[in-house]
Design an enzyme around this catalytic site. Structure first.
Site, PDB file in Angstrom:
ATOM      1  N   SER A 271       0.825  -1.205   0.000  1.00 35.70           N
ATOM      2  CA  SER A 271       0.000   0.000   0.000  1.00 35.70           C
ATOM      3  C   SER A 271       0.862   1.260   0.000  1.00 35.70           C
ATOM      4  CB  SER A 271      -0.942  -0.008   1.207  1.00 35.70           C
ATOM      5  OG  SER A 271      -0.245  -0.272   2.399  1.00 35.70           O
ATOM      6  N   HIS A 301      -2.038  -8.895   1.556  1.00 40.54           N
ATOM      7  CA  HIS A 301      -1.602  -7.684   2.256  1.00 40.54           C
ATOM      8  C   HIS A 301      -2.567  -7.379   3.392  1.00 40.54           C
ATOM      9  CE1 HIS A 301       0.472  -4.116   3.096  1.00 40.54           C
ATOM     10  NE2 HIS A 301       0.016  -3.308   2.156  1.00 40.54           N
ATOM     11  N   HIS A 347       7.249 -12.976   7.301  1.00 39.77           N
ATOM     12  CA  HIS A 347       7.275 -11.576   6.881  1.00 39.77           C
ATOM     13  C   HIS A 347       8.240 -11.442   5.718  1.00 39.77           C
ATOM     14  CE1 HIS A 347       7.981  -7.215   7.028  1.00 39.77           C
ATOM     15  NE2 HIS A 347       6.830  -7.129   7.653  1.00 39.77           N
ATOM     16  N   ARG A 356       5.655  -5.247  16.212  1.00 39.60           N
ATOM     17  CA  ARG A 356       4.253  -4.860  16.396  1.00 39.60           C
ATOM     18  C   ARG A 356       3.467  -5.983  17.063  1.00 39.60           C
ATOM     19  NH1 ARG A 356       2.938  -3.732  10.333  1.00 39.60           N
ATOM     20  NH2 ARG A 356       4.180  -5.639  10.262  1.00 39.60           N
ATOM     21  N   ASP A 402      -0.329  -9.438  12.015  1.00 36.82           N
ATOM     22  CA  ASP A 402      -1.651  -9.972  11.699  1.00 36.82           C
ATOM     23  C   ASP A 402      -2.043 -11.134  12.603  1.00 36.82           C
ATOM     24  OD1 ASP A 402      -2.106  -8.223   9.469  1.00 36.82           O
ATOM     25  OD2 ASP A 402      -0.661  -9.419   8.349  1.00 36.82           O
TER      26      ASP A 402
END
Length: 467
Positions: A271, A301, A347, A356, A402
């Protein structure tokens, strides 16, 4: 916030030196900054000429320096590991994780202003940091919060454009439609049509980006309430900060949920690159961000956190909440042997646990340690990496962001997984918008990499082998 991909060894070493200096400078700024310097735009006006000169010097003195070799694997593998884009606001290292203007996520949590004592950093503070490279004071963050609120009014035609879609349309389709409807308000488009010097392009871009960031929460919350709450919208609360107000308009006022919403802001890969690429054609920020959202909507994504939550729930449905570690290992092996993947692990750049993920895990341990889905996620953290390592087919067996985010949202009542990517999109606006402003300030050119055919590669490789 956004990720800079594919660092060479040399650039990693340079970045670490710069990061240390930037971190110290940021903390020093926090101590010295006057509470009267509350205008973000004036701060940028002072910084931009210096950075423009820095770019000119870098190009004139080092323009011919090679940053590494390009292999056929890189060309065929989605340009992974290929250094090819200037991204000032953040840097992603495979071992260290992401840094925002030199600060790691834990460092950001320590130095950026918060809404409550020992709480999560306010997104407004991160926006200030990304744009200026300086840690803001609480007064500066509060002033920016008020400025965003003053820019947050959404024209009626935007809601009409969304309403023209079937209510069954995917939330990302409705959200992107709203962003495109906002485009008619673009200050950059108006200024460009009238004619203006290239050195001033950043100014209307700044106006568009702040307007866009400010208006996304009302648009995104409208989409949520339209699809999942019978169209019953909730008015903004002008006393709240950016993230808390967004949560309120969605219909969630639990103080813990407000903290979670403040936690969930960062940058991106597909993005972010898409927004940068489209922006290089001098498309206005609304067009750039709409394009970025369409990249974010892809299953590889932004839809990943949606798929992770659905998968975790399916594990719970099939095995029950009391699944043992051995049973979970068996389930994971069964999943992998059937040709499927375990979502939420791996990743494209990182070679360690996503910082994160670690940040969100700490949040979960603090606020929802007994949640059954969180406990399952914790067991997966123990079980999956060793299995993926044993399988030997992945470079990074560790969990990414995620693997966790959907479970946190689900705990506080936002269980509609189809909507999660919209939240992701709102948070991405801060990083994409910040970099787009700097793209215009630095006068970065149209992005145009060279493309080749398979025949060209075959011929090139034959010639290289014969040489």
């Amino acid at each position: 916030m956004a990720f800079f991909r594919g660092l060479t060894v040399a650039s990693r070493l340079r970045s670490r030196v710069a990061q240390e200096a930037t971190t110290l400078g940021g903390v020093r700024w926090l101590q010295m900054q006057s509470a009267s310097d509350l205008d973000l735009r004036s701060q940028l006006q002072e910084l931009i000429p210096e950075q423009q000169d820095r770019l000119k010097k870098l190009k004139s003195e080092h323009g011919k320096v090679q940053l590494g070799n390009i292999t056929v694997d890189m060309v065929l593998g989605g340009m992974r590991g290929m250094t090819g884009m200037l991204w000032e606001t953040s840097l992603l290292d495979p071992e260290e994780g992401i840094r925002f203007r030199g600060l790691s996520i834990p460092e950001c949590q320590k130095v950026l202003p918060t809404a409550v004592k020992d709480g999560e950093p306010l997104p407004e503070g991160l926006l200030w940091l990304l744009l200026t490279g300086k840690v803001p004071t609480k007064e500066q963050v509060d002033a920016l919060s008020k400025e965003l609120l003053s820019r947050s009014s959404v024209p009626g035609h935007v809601y009409k454009a969304i309403d023209a879609l079937p209510v069954t349309a995917h939330p990302m389709t409705q959200f992107t439609t709203g962003v495109m409807a906002l485009q008619v308000e673009s200050e950059f488009q108006k200024a460009y049509d009238k004619g203006m010097p290239k050195s001033k392009f950043w100014e209307p871009t700044y106006e568009d980006c702040l307007n866009l960031i400010a208006r996304l929460p009302p648009v995104a919350s409208y989409v949520y309430r339209r699809i999942f709450k019978d169209g019953k919208t909730i008015a903004a609360d002008n006393a709240l900060d950016y993230a808390a107000n967004f949560s309120h308009m969605l219909g969630f006022d639990d103080p813990k949920m407000l903290e979670l919403m403040r936690l969930d802001h960062e940058g991106g890969n597909v993005s972010a690159h898409t927004g940068h690429l489209v922006g290089s054609a001098l498309s206005d920020p609304y067009l750039c961000f709409a394009a970025a959202l369409n990249g974010l909507a892809g299953p590889l994504h932004g839809l990943a956190n949606q798929e992770v939550l659905l998968w975790i729930k399916s594990v719970m449905d099939e095995t029950g909440s009391k699944i043992t570690t051995d049973q979970l290992k068996e389930y994971v092996w069964k999943t992998l042997k059937s040709g499927k993947v375990v979502p939420g692990f791996g990743h494209g750049v990182l070679r360690k646990t996503d910082p994160r993920y670690s940040c969100q895990r700490e949040f979960a341990l603090k606020y929802l340690p007994e949640d059954p889905l969180f406990q399952l996620v914790s067991k997966l953290y123990e079980v999956v990496p060793p299995i993926l390592t044993e399988l030997g087919k992945v470079k990074n067996p560790w969990p990414n962001v995620d693997a966790h985010s959907g479970v946190l949202l689900n705990h506080f009542g936002l269980s509609e997984a189809r909507y999660f990517t919209v939240l992701f999109g709102v948070s991405r606006s801060i990083g994409i918008g910040s970099q787009l402003i700097w793209d215009r300030a630095l006068g970065l050119p149209l992005e145009r990499p060279k493309s080749v055919t398979m025949e060209w590669l075959e011929n090139y490789c034959r010639k290289a082998a014969a040489a």
